[in-house]
Motif scaffolding. Structure first.
Motif, PDB file in Angstrom:
ATOM      1  N   ALA A 255     -18.430 -23.391  17.031  1.00 12.51           N
ATOM      2  CA  ALA A 255     -17.176 -22.700  16.725  1.00 12.51           C
ATOM      3  C   ALA A 255     -16.697 -23.082  15.323  1.00 12.51           C
ATOM      4  O   ALA A 255     -16.809 -24.230  14.895  1.00 12.51           O
ATOM      5  N   LEU A 256     -16.140 -22.095  14.618  1.00 12.94           N
ATOM      6  CA  LEU A 256     -15.530 -22.296  13.303  1.00 12.94           C
ATOM      7  C   LEU A 256     -14.036 -22.062  13.432  1.00 12.94           C
ATOM      8  O   LEU A 256     -13.599 -20.998  13.894  1.00 12.94           O
ATOM      9  N   GLU A 257     -13.251 -23.042  13.046  1.00 10.21           N
ATOM     10  CA  GLU A 257     -11.799 -22.944  13.153  1.00 10.21           C
ATOM     11  C   GLU A 257     -11.175 -23.114  11.773  1.00 10.21           C
ATOM     12  O   GLU A 257     -11.384 -24.134  11.113  1.00 10.21           O
ATOM     13  N   MET A 258     -10.423 -22.111  11.331  1.00 15.22           N
ATOM     14  CA  MET A 258      -9.793 -22.197  10.021  1.00 15.22           C
ATOM     15  C   MET A 258      -8.415 -22.821  10.141  1.00 15.22           C
ATOM     16  O   MET A 258      -7.657 -22.529  11.076  1.00 15.22           O
ATOM     17  N   HIS A 259      -8.091 -23.705   9.189  1.00 12.45           N
ATOM     18  CA  HIS A 259      -6.778 -24.330   9.104  1.00 12.45           C
ATOM     19  C   HIS A 259      -6.145 -23.931   7.768  1.00 12.45           C
ATOM     20  O   HIS A 259      -6.747 -24.149   6.711  1.00 12.45           O
ATOM     21  N   HIS A 260      -4.973 -23.345   7.826  1.00 10.46           N
ATOM     22  CA  HIS A 260      -4.317 -22.886   6.606  1.00 10.46           C
ATOM     23  C   HIS A 260      -3.584 -24.037   5.917  1.00 10.46           C
ATOM     24  O   HIS A 260      -3.036 -24.932   6.582  1.00 10.46           O
ATOM     25  N   ILE A 261      -3.570 -24.009   4.603  1.00 12.27           N
ATOM     26  CA  ILE A 261      -2.763 -24.955   3.831  1.00 12.27           C
ATOM     27  C   ILE A 261      -1.296 -24.634   4.113  1.00 12.27           C
ATOM     28  O   ILE A 261      -0.870 -23.478   3.955  1.00 12.27           O
ATOM     29  N   PRO A 262      -0.509 -25.607   4.559  1.00 15.36           N
ATOM     30  CA  PRO A 262       0.852 -25.310   5.038  1.00 15.36           C
ATOM     31  C   PRO A 262       1.757 -24.623   4.016  1.00 15.36           C
ATOM     32  O   PRO A 262       2.436 -23.651   4.341  1.00 15.36           O
ATOM     33  N   LYS A 263       1.787 -25.141   2.795  1.00 18.54           N
ATOM     34  CA  LYS A 263       2.692 -24.595   1.781  1.00 18.54           C
ATOM     35  C   LYS A 263       1.867 -24.111   0.598  1.00 18.54           C
ATOM     36  O   LYS A 263       1.222 -24.910  -0.087  1.00 18.54           O
ATOM     37  N   GLN A 264       1.884 -22.811   0.354  1.00 20.98           N
ATOM     38  CA  GLN A 264       1.079 -22.244  -0.718  1.00 20.98           C
ATOM     39  C   GLN A 264       1.721 -20.954  -1.232  1.00 20.98           C
ATOM     40  O   GLN A 264       2.550 -20.340  -0.571  1.00 20.98           O
ATOM     41  N   ARG A 265       1.306 -20.578  -2.431  1.00 20.37           N
ATOM     42  CA  ARG A 265       1.810 -19.333  -3.000  1.00 20.37           C
ATOM     43  C   ARG A 265       1.227 -18.134  -2.252  1.00 20.37           C
ATOM     44  O   ARG A 265       0.131 -18.200  -1.700  1.00 20.37           O
ATOM     45  N   LYS A 266       1.969 -17.039  -2.259  1.00 21.21           N
ATOM     46  CA  LYS A 266       1.448 -15.783  -1.733  1.00 21.21           C
ATOM     47  C   LYS A 266       1.022 -14.904  -2.892  1.00 21.21           C
ATOM     48  O   LYS A 266       1.686 -14.869  -3.925  1.00 21.21           O
ATOM     49  N   LEU A 267      -0.099 -14.225  -2.706  1.00 18.40           N
ATOM     50  CA  LEU A 267      -0.592 -13.295  -3.715  1.00 18.40           C
ATOM     51  C   LEU A 267      -0.358 -11.861  -3.244  1.00 18.40           C
ATOM     52  O   LEU A 267      -0.774 -11.477  -2.155  1.00 18.40           O
ATOM     53  N   TYR A 268       0.319 -11.075  -4.074  1.00 15.48           N
ATOM     54  CA  TYR A 268       0.468  -9.647  -3.841  1.00 15.48           C
ATOM     55  C   TYR A 268      -0.465  -8.902  -4.795  1.00 15.48           C
ATOM     56  O   TYR A 268      -0.451  -9.145  -5.999  1.00 15.48           O
ATOM     57  N   TYR A 269      -1.268  -8.010  -4.240  1.00 11.54           N
ATOM     58  CA  TYR A 269      -2.211  -7.244  -5.052  1.00 11.54           C
ATOM     59  C   TYR A 269      -2.059  -5.771  -4.692  1.00 11.54           C
ATOM     60  O   TYR A 269      -2.155  -5.394  -3.518  1.00 11.54           O
ATOM     61  N   HIS A 270      -1.811  -4.949  -5.686  1.00 12.72           N
ATOM     62  CA  HIS A 270      -1.697  -3.506  -5.454  1.00 12.72           C
ATOM     63  C   HIS A 270      -2.517  -2.747  -6.487  1.00 12.72           C
ATOM     64  O   HIS A 270      -2.495  -3.084  -7.680  1.00 12.72           O
ATOM     65  N   CYS A 271      -3.232  -1.737  -6.036  1.00 14.54           N
ATOM     66  CA  CYS A 271      -3.904  -0.795  -6.926  1.00 14.54           C
ATOM     67  C   CYS A 271      -3.201   0.553  -6.746  1.00 14.54           C
ATOM     68  O   CYS A 271      -3.217   1.130  -5.650  1.00 14.54           O
ATOM     69  N   ILE A 272      -2.554   1.032  -7.795  1.00 15.98           N
ATOM     70  CA  ILE A 272      -1.750   2.258  -7.708  1.00 15.98           C
ATOM     71  C   ILE A 272      -2.388   3.342  -8.572  1.00 15.98           C
ATOM     72  O   ILE A 272      -2.734   3.099  -9.737  1.00 15.98           O
ATOM     73  N   LYS A 273      -2.535   4.530  -8.001  1.00 19.92           N
ATOM     74  CA  LYS A 273      -3.140   5.647  -8.723  1.00 19.92           C
ATOM     75  C   LYS A 273      -2.066   6.664  -9.124  1.00 19.92           C
ATOM     76  O   LYS A 273      -1.168   6.986  -8.330  1.00 19.92           O
ATOM     77  N   PHE A 274      -2.182   7.154 -10.348  1.00 23.98           N
ATOM     78  CA  PHE A 274      -1.234   8.135 -10.875  1.00 23.98           C
ATOM     79  C   PHE A 274      -1.995   9.346 -11.415  1.00 23.98           C
ATOM     80  O   PHE A 274      -3.147   9.226 -11.848  1.00 23.98           O
ATOM     81  N   LYS A 275      -1.319  10.490 -11.398  1.00 24.45           N
ATOM     82  CA  LYS A 275      -1.893  11.699 -11.992  1.00 24.45           C
ATOM     83  C   LYS A 275      -0.822  12.380 -12.825  1.00 24.45           C
ATOM     84  O   LYS A 275       0.233  12.776 -12.311  1.00 24.45           O
ATOM     85  N   LEU A 276      -1.068  12.463 -14.137  1.00 25.92           N
ATOM     86  CA  LEU A 276      -0.141  13.100 -15.073  1.00 25.92           C
ATOM     87  C   LEU A 276       1.275  12.534 -14.913  1.00 25.92           C
ATOM     88  O   LEU A 276       2.254  13.274 -14.812  1.00 25.92           O
ATOM     89  N   ALA A 277       1.355  11.207 -14.872  1.00 23.89           N
ATOM     90  CA  ALA A 277       2.647  10.544 -14.653  1.00 23.89           C
ATOM     91  C   ALA A 277       3.319  10.224 -15.986  1.00 23.89           C
ATOM     92  O   ALA A 277       2.649   9.991 -17.002  1.00 23.89           O
ATOM     93  N   THR A 278       4.630  10.206 -15.992  1.00 21.37           N
ATOM     94  CA  THR A 278       5.374   9.728 -17.165  1.00 21.37           C
ATOM     95  C   THR A 278       5.487   8.208 -17.069  1.00 21.37           C
ATOM     96  O   THR A 278       5.394   7.640 -15.980  1.00 21.37           O
ATOM     97  N   PRO A 279       5.691   7.527 -18.196  1.00 25.31           N
ATOM     98  CA  PRO A 279       5.895   6.079 -18.127  1.00 25.31           C
ATOM     99  C   PRO A 279       7.047   5.695 -17.206  1.00 25.31           C
ATOM    100  O   PRO A 279       6.983   4.681 -16.527  1.00 25.31           O
ATOM    101  N   GLN A 280       8.079   6.523 -17.161  1.00 28.29           N
ATOM    102  CA  GLN A 280       9.217   6.243 -16.281  1.00 28.29           C
ATOM    103  C   GLN A 280       8.790   6.270 -14.806  1.00 28.29           C
ATOM    104  O   GLN A 280       9.236   5.445 -14.000  1.00 28.29           O
ATOM    105  N   ASN A 281       7.897   7.218 -14.468  1.00 31.08           N
ATOM    106  CA  ASN A 281       7.388   7.288 -13.091  1.00 31.08           C
ATOM    107  C   ASN A 281       6.617   6.017 -12.737  1.00 31.08           C
ATOM    108  O   ASN A 281       6.746   5.473 -11.638  1.00 31.08           O
ATOM    109  N   VAL A 282       5.804   5.567 -13.684  1.00 30.86           N
ATOM    110  CA  VAL A 282       4.987   4.374 -13.457  1.00 30.86           C
ATOM    111  C   VAL A 282       5.873   3.152 -13.233  1.00 30.86           C
ATOM    112  O   VAL A 282       5.693   2.395 -12.287  1.00 30.86           O
TER     113      VAL A 282
END
Length: 317
Positions: A255-282
């Motif tokens: 058996a493999l059991e994972m143990h998480h590091i109690p206090k750590q940073r969270k990573l947010y990752y987003h890939c956003i696609k645009f089509k003919l967008a204005t900079p304001q939209n982005v």
């Protein structure tokens, strides 16, 4: 036996930046958790350090952290290292023993010594390279085979020359630190030469460092553990899907059991696609995502990566 596995700790990462202390902070939590589990050995699959020649301050941090293991409960198991081309050596250790391989960050040419070899000579750990170590306790034998990380273009050739073989009637692990084709978007041999089909048969568990997200892959009676890193250095999408941590592997139950590091940073990752967008939209879309993700307070300042793809409206560059 119970084996702890922690990888890619990258001590010395981000020197001089606001995240300079992350590697030490996370590794300290991991080693404290490991010591409480009282394993028979700790396995490091490479990149203990972030640089091939660590600074004195980084060495100081390592020895402070290593005390956590040296003050841990001695498992009373016998460890014998069988270095390539040398006489076997019994590893006389204090506390919880460590067996590791050098990673690609620690790689130096064959005429020079890397950081893990220095620690091996000093008696702090066993450094494997095209060699194995045997653990013996209460009639059980576990063989840990390892090949330290080398430049990717030579990795498959080196693995074939090493040609590790599991020992009969014992439990066998193979520890590597290389890229694997199936886990990468590029098929360039300069990036990866080893594929899943190249990994040898007959091992009870295959462990590979180098890749910084965690996963377990099973195929054709093989099991591959990628433990991931303990610190964000690459900020890839897969790293943000699961918390950072370390593993306990039970050779009896497998058996493999994972143990998480109690206090750590969270990573947010987003890939956003645009089509003919204005900079304001982005900008508006990005702000909406930030507001949604960060509506609740975070114990540690999070990491955020936005990947923007597509086209802008006519007249904008």
């Amino acid at each position: 036996m119970r084996l702890a596995i922690v990888s890619d700790t990258h001590l010395g990462f981000a020197s001089g930046s606001p995240r300079e202390g992350d590697a030490v902070f996370n590794l300290r939590q991991a080693l404290e958790g490991i010591a409480k589990q009282e394993p028979d050995v700790v396995i490091f699959p490479g990149d203990l350090f972030d640089h091939k020649i660590p600074k004195q301050e980084v060495w100081h941090e390592f020895f402070e952290l290593f005390n956590i293991l040296q003050n841990g409960k001695h498992p009373e198991s016998k460890i014998t290292h069988f270095p390539r081309g040398e006489k076997e050596k019994v590893f006389n250790y204090r506390g919880i023993p460590v067996i590791g391989i050098a990673g690609t960050h620690e790689y130096r040419s064959k005429d020079l010594k890397n950081a893990l070899q220095v620690l091996d000579t000093a008696g702090f750990l066993v450094c494997l390279h095209a060699s194995h170590a045997t653990l013996e306790k209460n009639g059980e034998k576990v063989n840990i085979h390892g090949m330290s990380g080398i430049p990717e273009k030579r990795a498959l050739e080196a693995l074939r020359m090493y040609d590790p073989k599991p020992h009969p009637n014992t439990h066998n692990l193979l520890v590597l630190h290389q890229s694997i084709k199936e886990f990468l978007p590029s098929k360039d041999d300069m990036v990866a030469t080893i594929g899943l089909s190249d990994l040898p048969n007959g091992f009870d568990l295959l462990v590979n460092g180098h890749l910084h997200w965690t996963s377990i892959t099973e195929w054709e009676e093989k099991k591959l553990l990628i433990p991931g890193s303990t610190v964000f250095t690459q900020m890839k999408r897969l790293e943000g899907e699961k918390p950072k941590g370390w593993y306990i592997y039970d050779t009896q139950t497998r058996a493999l059991e994972m143990h998480h590091i109690p206090k750590q940073r969270k990573l947010y990752y987003h890939c956003i696609k645009f089509k003919l967008a204005t900079p304001q939209n982005v900008v508006k879309k990005c702000r909406e995502l930030l507001a949604k993700d960060l509506v609740n307070p975070h114990e540690m300042l999070p990491l955020y990566r936005l990947k923007l793809k597509g086209t802008l409206a006519q007249g904008f560059t």
